[in-house]
Design a protein around this motif. Structure first.
Motif, mmCIF file in Angstrom:
data_model
loop_
_atom_site.group_PDB
_atom_site.id
_atom_site.type_symbol
_atom_site.label_atom_id
_atom_site.label_comp_id
_atom_site.label_asym_id
_atom_site.label_seq_id
_atom_site.Cartn_x
_atom_site.Cartn_y
_atom_site.Cartn_z
ATOM 1 N N GLN A 1 7.595 -0.319 4.787
ATOM 2 C CA GLN A 1 6.283 -0.894 5.051
ATOM 3 C C GLN A 1 5.493 -0.942 3.753
ATOM 4 O O GLN A 1 5.691 -0.125 2.864
ATOM 5 N N LEU A 2 4.572 -1.879 3.712
ATOM 6 C CA LEU A 2 3.765 -2.035 2.515
ATOM 7 C C LEU A 2 2.820 -0.845 2.377
ATOM 8 O O LEU A 2 2.120 -0.488 3.321
ATOM 9 N N LEU A 3 2.815 -0.229 1.206
ATOM 10 C CA LEU A 3 1.893 0.882 0.983
ATOM 11 C C LEU A 3 0.676 0.385 0.207
ATOM 12 O O LEU A 3 -0.456 0.604 0.582
ATOM 13 N N THR A 4 0.946 -0.299 -0.872
ATOM 14 C CA THR A 4 -0.172 -0.918 -1.583
ATOM 15 C C THR A 4 0.352 -2.073 -2.428
ATOM 16 O O THR A 4 1.535 -2.146 -2.743
ATOM 17 N N ILE A 5 -0.569 -2.958 -2.753
ATOM 18 C CA ILE A 5 -0.207 -4.081 -3.600
ATOM 19 C C ILE A 5 -1.347 -4.297 -4.580
ATOM 20 O O ILE A 5 -2.510 -4.356 -4.191
ATOM 21 N N VAL A 6 -1.007 -4.307 -5.844
ATOM 22 C CA VAL A 6 -2.010 -4.506 -6.883
ATOM 23 C C VAL A 6 -1.672 -5.822 -7.569
ATOM 24 O O VAL A 6 -0.512 -6.097 -7.854
ATOM 25 N N LEU B 1 -5.712 2.236 8.539
ATOM 26 C CA LEU B 1 -4.729 1.326 9.115
ATOM 27 C C LEU B 1 -4.471 0.089 8.266
ATOM 28 O O LEU B 1 -3.422 -0.532 8.370
ATOM 29 N N PHE B 2 -5.471 -0.288 7.468
ATOM 30 C CA PHE B 2 -5.325 -1.525 6.691
ATOM 31 C C PHE B 2 -5.521 -1.260 5.210
ATOM 32 O O PHE B 2 -6.199 -0.308 4.836
ATOM 33 N N ILE B 3 -4.941 -2.133 4.410
ATOM 34 C CA ILE B 3 -5.276 -2.142 2.995
ATOM 35 C C ILE B 3 -6.559 -2.951 2.910
ATOM 36 O O ILE B 3 -6.556 -4.160 3.095
ATOM 37 N N ARG B 4 -7.634 -2.268 2.687
ATOM 38 C CA ARG B 4 -8.920 -2.945 2.831
ATOM 39 C C ARG B 4 -9.285 -3.777 1.612
ATOM 40 O O ARG B 4 -9.777 -4.876 1.737
ATOM 41 N N CYS C 1 1.027 -2.601 7.309
ATOM 42 C CA CYS C 1 1.106 -1.651 6.204
ATOM 43 C C CYS C 1 1.208 -0.230 6.738
ATOM 44 O O CYS C 1 0.868 0.047 7.889
ATOM 45 N N LEU C 2 1.706 0.647 5.890
ATOM 46 C CA LEU C 2 1.884 2.037 6.285
ATOM 47 C C LEU C 2 0.510 2.694 6.420
ATOM 48 O O LEU C 2 -0.270 2.693 5.467
ATOM 49 N N PRO C 3 0.188 3.276 7.590
ATOM 50 C CA PRO C 3 -1.114 3.939 7.720
ATOM 51 C C PRO C 3 -1.184 5.124 6.759
ATOM 52 O O PRO C 3 -0.237 5.914 6.680
ATOM 53 N N ASP D 1 -5.851 4.770 -2.355
ATOM 54 C CA ASP D 1 -6.601 4.370 -3.541
ATOM 55 C C ASP D 1 -6.054 5.031 -4.796
ATOM 56 O O ASP D 1 -5.923 4.383 -5.841
ATOM 57 N N SER D 2 -5.724 6.318 -4.692
ATOM 58 C CA SER D 2 -5.256 7.002 -5.903
ATOM 59 C C SER D 2 -3.902 6.436 -6.334
ATOM 60 O O SER D 2 -3.638 6.298 -7.527
#
Lengths: 614, 194
Positions: A349-354, A577-580, A316-318, A325-326
């Motif tokens: 790169q993956l930024l976020t996944i909901v 570094l990670f999508i936690r 994922c994109l750092p 989160d926002s």
């Protein structure tokens, strides 16, 4: 017979085990010095591969007789040596149980033994394939000239090169990795290089090999020759073949073929492919894949250049966790019934996944599905125009059903930030497009796009370890985070790995380390390898898998200190570094519930186990 | 000025230039190496027609066979359909006839059909005579033009002709899809304002 081959192989051990033959003792010394060996013993290879080398005389003769019918011109001598590595399910299991105690001793010899046999059998098959190519010359030229004619009437586009490559030319044979897909009836479906028509008789030979071995209740798995590995994978009515000179392990090549299979499934679904071929055995699947070759081409290029596929994890994109989160919250708020995944991709790169809450409680989203989506978006510039609405199947989520994907770039004309909304309702386009507008508005209000634009991959120098040149770190899921997407982190490849060739060379070294770590016959936990131009250390524990590359003069003690520092640094930076904590929403019940759910998940989360070893 | 939303879909064989036509109309640009469309691409463009503003909601569908089953989703509720063929490919003209049949059977009853023979800059490679196509178009009361997205020939004209043929009173979208309603409500309310 089998024993014989082992003994014969014994002598070959040293010769065949070309790359660092002393890696095991070295690794063990290192492990002991870290006093870690006892703590995380790698489990014994319980699921030993079902394969064994079947080099029984009768097999060879059988092959000989049958194959000579087909290819009479080949002299018999080459046949007698022909041994394929077969899956002999009925016989081998009991044998292995009996030999349990001696297995480990034999392993080395066995490996070498198969290597030995493989080289000769490989020559035979390669000769056969080459022969088919000669016969093809007529067809090949014909196919090519027609293509040229066609090209003449259209724009002589530069990107057409791979498709109308001359399959009889030497340059065609010298490609590092060929991939072919054919139907059980032997009909060509896809070839990475050259047109499928021109290769139809080559594919015919491949199918002949597959079905001949099949007729003996066996499955052909691979063929080895000096320079090439041929790997076969049969999935339903499709046969996938890889001819590689990349020195990757058979297992890795098979994984790559599986990605190709899944990409095809993602376009057509498994159910419809089986239905089509049940209905009509000699259906030409290219009709349905027409226009999608680029997606497969793109996938194979990615597989070669992006370690995500090797590690089966998402990079994922750092990004500062507050910003991530926002942005996640923006996605979380823009929902509509039947929306299941909201995915934001930046710079490929993956930024976020909901994710929809109830869906994700049942099934976990696999990295492979994300890889296929990322490839789909990266491979086609078609998405840069307007808003796309297309059916797409996530094969590991459900191989038989389509999602409907809304795809739109948020920053035209640069097109680096891509929004992907997956719905289960094929009529939901306008509702989903409305979600995009909400997301767009909120992102403008928060100035998110310009903040995303600043985000970038990091340099290894930030770790502050002088001899460390590059690394790949993949934490394993611990039970608390079971539903989390498998990820890995890795810095940019910098000098001396800035050129394409050097990048590939480093990746090849990693692939080799990976194949030793994940060897089915003799997995390793720790490898310390002093190579010509760098020193590599790979280490797998129950908590993570780590590959590091150091400058060549590093000492073992230095490397160990460096890894300790590196793990500390990762622990410190893991939020970036990670999508936690992949956020969730609920499109079925009231939204307030979902946000509460999201928060409690966050509270539940515990240490990822990053440093608990040290 | 009144704003009318007109849903238009492009249908036709793969590679005939549907996306190039839309690209030329919306962006006035041309990319010879354009990628095949995946699924369908949605774009809008507003143009003035007489004393009205016509906002074209354009569904540029993929010509590949695997997306064929999705077509009804896009032509349902359309005011007009542009069926495109490639004048250098006889086969694409046959596909066009199948699309006309399908629209007659399953499409909206009053849909305006436009037939566009694209790639008319490639005269040397012509396979479909202009007269044949024109006769066929006349027989089904369709708009007919030969276009070139590459050289920007007759692209805007197709859309102008569609604007002309759309009934003055909104009678086009008799069976409009669920999503389309949203758009139409908006346009209706605007019309009431004026």
């Amino acid at each position: 017979m089998e024993r014989d081959s082992h003994q014969e192989g014994e002598a070959q051990v040293v010769k065949n085990c070309d790359p660092p033959s002393d890696c095991v003792p070295t690794a063990e010394t290192l492990a002991t010095s870290l006093s870690l060996l006892g703590n995380h013993m790698f489990p014994d290879p319980v699921e030993k591969n079902d394969s064994t080398s079947v080099d029984k005389e009768e097999h060879a003769t059988l092959h000989q007789s049958k194959v000579t019918q087909k290819e009479q011109h080949l002299d018999a001598e080459s046949h007698s040596n022909q041994v394929n590595k077969l899956e002999a399910e009925e016989t081998e299991n009991s044998e292995y149980q009996n030999n349990e105690s001696t297995k480990s001793v034999d392993r080395d010899a066995e490996d070498a033994g198969t290597d030995n046999d493989q080289s000769e059998s490989g020559e035979f098959v390669v000769a056969m394939l080459a022969k088919a190519k000669l016969e093809e010359q007529g067809i090949g030229v014909k196919g090519r000239s027609s293509l040229l004619l066609e090209a003449g009437t259209q724009e002589p586009a530069a990107f057409m090169s791979h498709r109308d490559e001359d399959v009889t030319a030497d340059s065609w044979r010298q490609h590092r990795k060929h991939v072919f897909v054919l139907s059980e009836a032997g009909k060509p479906i896809y070839s990475r290089y050259g047109s499928e028509e021109a290769l139809s008789s080559t594919m015919g030979v491949m199918m002949a090999l597959v079905s001949f071995v099949q007729s003996g209740d066996n499955i052909i798995r691979s063929v080895y020759s000096e320079g090439h590995t041929v790997v076969f994978l049969q999935k339903g009515p499709l046969v996938l073949v890889c001819v590689s000179s990349s020195r990757q392990s058979e297992q890795q090549l098979r994984e790559e073929l599986l990605y190709v299979y899944y990409q095809i499934i993602s376009m057509l679904t498994q159910a419809s492919i089986s239905r089509i071929f049940e209905h009509k055995k000699n259906y030409d699947l290219r009709r349905l894949l027409a226009g999608s070759e680029k997606i497969l081409d793109g996938l194979l290029n990615l597989v070669d250049s992006d370690p995500s596929f090797l590690l089966a994890a998402v990079h994922c994109l750092p990004l500062a966790s507050s910003l991530r989160d926002s942005i996640s919250q923006i996605l979380q708020k823009a929902i509509t019934p039947n929306l299941v995944f909201s995915i934001l991709i930046a710079k490929n790169q993956l930024l976020t996944i909901v994710q929809e809450k109830t869906v994700i409680e049942d099934t976990r989203l696999e990295p492979t599905d994300i890889h296929l989506l990322l490839n789909l978006i990266g491979a086609s510039s078609a998405f840069q125009a307007g808003e796309i609405w297309t059916p797409i199947c996530l094969p590991l989520f459900n191989p038989d059903c389509y999602f409907y994907a809304y795809i739109s770039y948020l920053d035209p004309p640069e097109c680096t930030v891509c929004l992907l909304l997956l719905s289960t309702d094929k009529e939901a386009f306008y509702a989903v497009a409305e979600c995009k507008r909400k997301i767009e508005e909120a992102m403008v209000a928060q100035n998110s796009l310009s903040l995303i634009a600043k985000a970038q991959s990091y340099s290894v120098s930030q770790v502050g370890v002088s001899d460390l040149r590059h690394f790949m770190y993949k934490p394993f899921d611990v039970p608390d985070n079971y539903r989390q997407l498998t990820q890995f982190t890795s810095p940019e490849m910098e000098a001396p790995y800035s050129s394409e060739e050097e990048k590939m060379r480093l990746l090849d070294l990693y692939r080799y380390m990976h194949s030793r770590i994940h060897s089915t016959s003799r997995p390793l936990k720790l490898i310390y390898q002093v190579a010509e131009r760098e020193t590599l250390l790979a280490w797998v524990t129950s908590k993570f898998e780590l590959y590091t590359c150091f400058s060549p003069l590093v000492t073992k003690a230095c490397a160990i200190t460096a890894i300790t520092k590196l793990l500390r640094w990762i622990k410190k930076e893991e939020d970036r570094l990670f999508i936690r904590y992949p956020p969730k929403y609920s499109t079925t019940t009231n939204p307030s519930k979902s946000s509460r759910g999201g928060k409690s998940d966050q509270q539940d989360s515990t240490d990822n186990g990053f440093l608990s070893l040290l | 000025m009144a704003l009318r939303e007109l849903k238009v879909c492009l249908l036709g064989d793969t590679g005939v230039g549907k996306s190039s036509i839309v690209w030329r109309f919306v962006e006035d640009s041309f990319d010879p190496n354009i990628n095949p469309t995946i699924g369908a691409s949605f774009m809008t463009k507003t143009v003035q027609y007489q004393n009205e503003l016509h906002k074209f909601l354009i569904w540029d569908t993929a010509g590949q066979e695997r997306f064929r089953a999705l077509a009804p989703m896009y032509y349902r509720g359309s005011a007009a359909a542009i069926i495109v063929y490639d004048i250098t490919k006889e086969e694409s003209f046959q596909t066009l006839k199948n699309w006309v049949k399908e629209l007659r059977q399953h499409g909206p009853p009053n849909i305006v059909v436009a037939i566009a023979g694209n790639k008319c800059d490639l005269l040397d490679a012509r396979e479909v005579p202009e007269k044949d196509a024109k006769d066929y178009a006349d027989s089904i009361h369709a708009i007919f033009v030969e276009t070139s997205a590459k050289n920007a020939i007759n692209i805007n004209e197709v859309f102008i002709e569609i604007s002309r043929r759309i009934p003055v009173v909104d009678a086009a979208g008799g069976i409009s899809g669920r999503g389309f309603k949203l758009g139409r409500q908006a346009s209706e309310s605007r019309r009431m304002c004026c």
